[in-house]
Design a protein around this motif. Structure first.
Motif, short mmCIF file in Angstrom:
data_model
loop_
_atom_site.label_atom_id
_atom_site.label_comp_id
_atom_site.label_asym_id
_atom_site.label_seq_id
_atom_site.Cartn_x
_atom_site.Cartn_y
_atom_site.Cartn_z
N TYR A 276 0.82 -1.20 0.00
CA TYR A 276 0.00 0.00 0.00
C TYR A 276 0.86 1.26 0.00
O TYR A 276 2.01 1.25 0.42
CB TYR A 276 -0.89 0.04 1.25
CG TYR A 276 -1.76 -1.17 1.46
CD1 TYR A 276 -3.03 -1.24 0.88
CD2 TYR A 276 -1.31 -2.25 2.21
CE1 TYR A 276 -3.83 -2.35 1.07
CE2 TYR A 276 -2.10 -3.37 2.41
CZ TYR A 276 -3.36 -3.42 1.83
OH TYR A 276 -4.15 -4.53 2.01
N THR A 288 -3.14 0.46 -3.88
CA THR A 288 -3.09 -0.91 -3.40
C THR A 288 -2.51 -1.78 -4.50
O THR A 288 -2.95 -1.70 -5.65
CB THR A 288 -4.50 -1.42 -3.03
OG1 THR A 288 -5.04 -0.58 -2.00
CG2 THR A 288 -4.45 -2.86 -2.53
N THR A 351 -8.53 -1.96 -0.37
CA THR A 351 -8.19 -0.58 -0.02
C THR A 351 -9.00 -0.09 1.17
O THR A 351 -8.47 0.52 2.11
CB THR A 351 -8.42 0.34 -1.23
OG1 THR A 351 -7.63 -0.12 -2.35
CG2 THR A 351 -8.04 1.78 -0.91
#
Length: 377
Positions: A276, A288, A351
């Motif tokens: 990330y 992501t 995410t």
């Protein structure tokens, strides 16, 4: 701060000093320097200040935290303590504005005759970084972005700064050699971000494309004479602290969100992980990555002053969502969000899950406001 704490930014909450009301690292969050200190290491940091400022908590765990440049390390290492020591050396030289001293000014571009003032001597300051921030605007005012030659010269100035740091590192290693301590040294070289040079019609480092996110990460153990090894699996800066502590067989950082890369340093294959990243204003983007897929969400689509259309070049689009297959499209040129709805949905969910998980960690710590002085600002 993510390197020092092995926490993602959403968890440790520390941002640049200019981002609204800056937050100081919570006293409840342990750092790599504290862990090394507890293990009996002397801890020294020599930095260029600015956003790695003591006011934000960066000095936590260091016996000495200097903010007047990495050059002071040379004098300190000559009187190094008897116990083993851990040090952090930081510089802004490879950063905008791309201003370097002679003889590096035209190191890679001797024929340039345009208007960019990238020679430090042109700004009538001493050959160190302090003061450069005050004439950053003056530097960028000399650039004509519509001229290809000027855009090329920016890259060459950046490369010249990298070359300058290369030679500085050689000098550091020669010093450690002279003191007969290099053979008992581990050196880690990395950076907090890369730089955009119009790959996606932008400059600086506001977007989450590979030119910004891919940085050098080298672990050099001068005690180990085996050939170098390449870790091909994507890794992250939050992995540095867990790796070093594991490699030295020291206790891990409590709550670390990164993972040790020790097995990879030993030549073993690492498993793929989800990774990330997050960008600050103006886009506040999140990225992501999983396997070949990379997903970016841009909550704010208002272009910044660093977008190429503001600089006189064709206006780029800023989509709300972006999806790339890095195996097929390593340059991230074709957004395939509409072609892979199942992949898109999975990346969206990852995410959101990550963001919620990071917020739950942040809520465990007391928020502390940083008192940043005018000089740092």
């Amino acid at each position: 701060m993510s390197m020092f704490t092995s926490l993602y930014p959403e968890s440790h909450q520390v941002r640049n000093v200019s981002d609204g009301a800056p937050t100081r690292l919570s006293s409840q969050i342990p750092t790599l320097a504290e862990q090394m200190k507890q293990a009996g290491y002397g801890t020294i940091a020599c930095t260029d200040g600015g956003n790695v400022n003591n006011a934000l908590g960066f000095a936590k765990g260091f016996d000495m935290y200097g903010e007047t440049g990495a050059e002071q390390f040379v004098s300190l290492v000559k009187i190094q303590p008897q116990q083993p020591w851990f040090s952090f050396l930081h510089t802004y030289w490879v950063h905008d504005p791309y201003i370097v001293p002679n003889p590096f000014y035209k190191f890679f571009d001797r024929d340039y005759s345009g208007g960019i003032k990238g020679n430090l001597e042109d700004y009538n300051v001493q050959a160190n970084y302090f003061g450069v921030a005050s004439f950053r605007t003056k530097f960028w005012d000399t650039v004509d972005f519509t001229k290809k030659r000027d855009r090329e010269h920016l890259v060459n100035l950046y490369d010249s700064a990298i070359r300058m740091i290369d030679l500085s590192l050689r000098g550091l290693l020669n010093l450690l050699d002279e003191m007969e301590i290099k053979d008992n040294t581990i050196l880690i070289i990395t950076s907090d971000h890369g730089e955009e040079f119009f790959e996606h019609s932008r400059i600086l480092h506001e977007r989450l494309y590979s030119e910004t996110l891919q940085v050098p990460l080298l672990f050099i153990d001068f005690r180990d004479q085996k050939p170098g090894r390449l870790i091909e699996t994507p890794v992250q800066l939050v992995d540095i602290a867990p790796t070093l502590l594991d490699y030295l067989e020291l206790p891990p950082l409590p709550g670390a969100q990164g993972a040790s890369l020790k097995a990879g340093l030993m030549g073993k294959k690492l498993e793929d992980r989800v990774y990330y990243s997050i960008a600050s204003a103006p886009y506040n983007s999140r990225m992501t990555g999983k396997g070949p897929w990379k997903y970016i969400i841009n909550p704010n689509r208002v272009p910044s002053n660093n977008d190429a259309w503001v600089l006189g070049l064709p206006r780029p689009s800023v989509p709300t969502e972006e999806l790339y297959n890095l195996n097929d499209d390593p340059g991230e040129t074709t957004n395939v969000t509409t072609d892979h709805p199942e992949i898109l949905k999975e990346m969206q969910e990852l995410t959101v899950e990550h963001s919620e998980r990071m917020k739950s960690v942040a809520d465990q710590y007391t928020r502390e406001t940083a008192q940043v002085d005018d000089n740092a600002m």
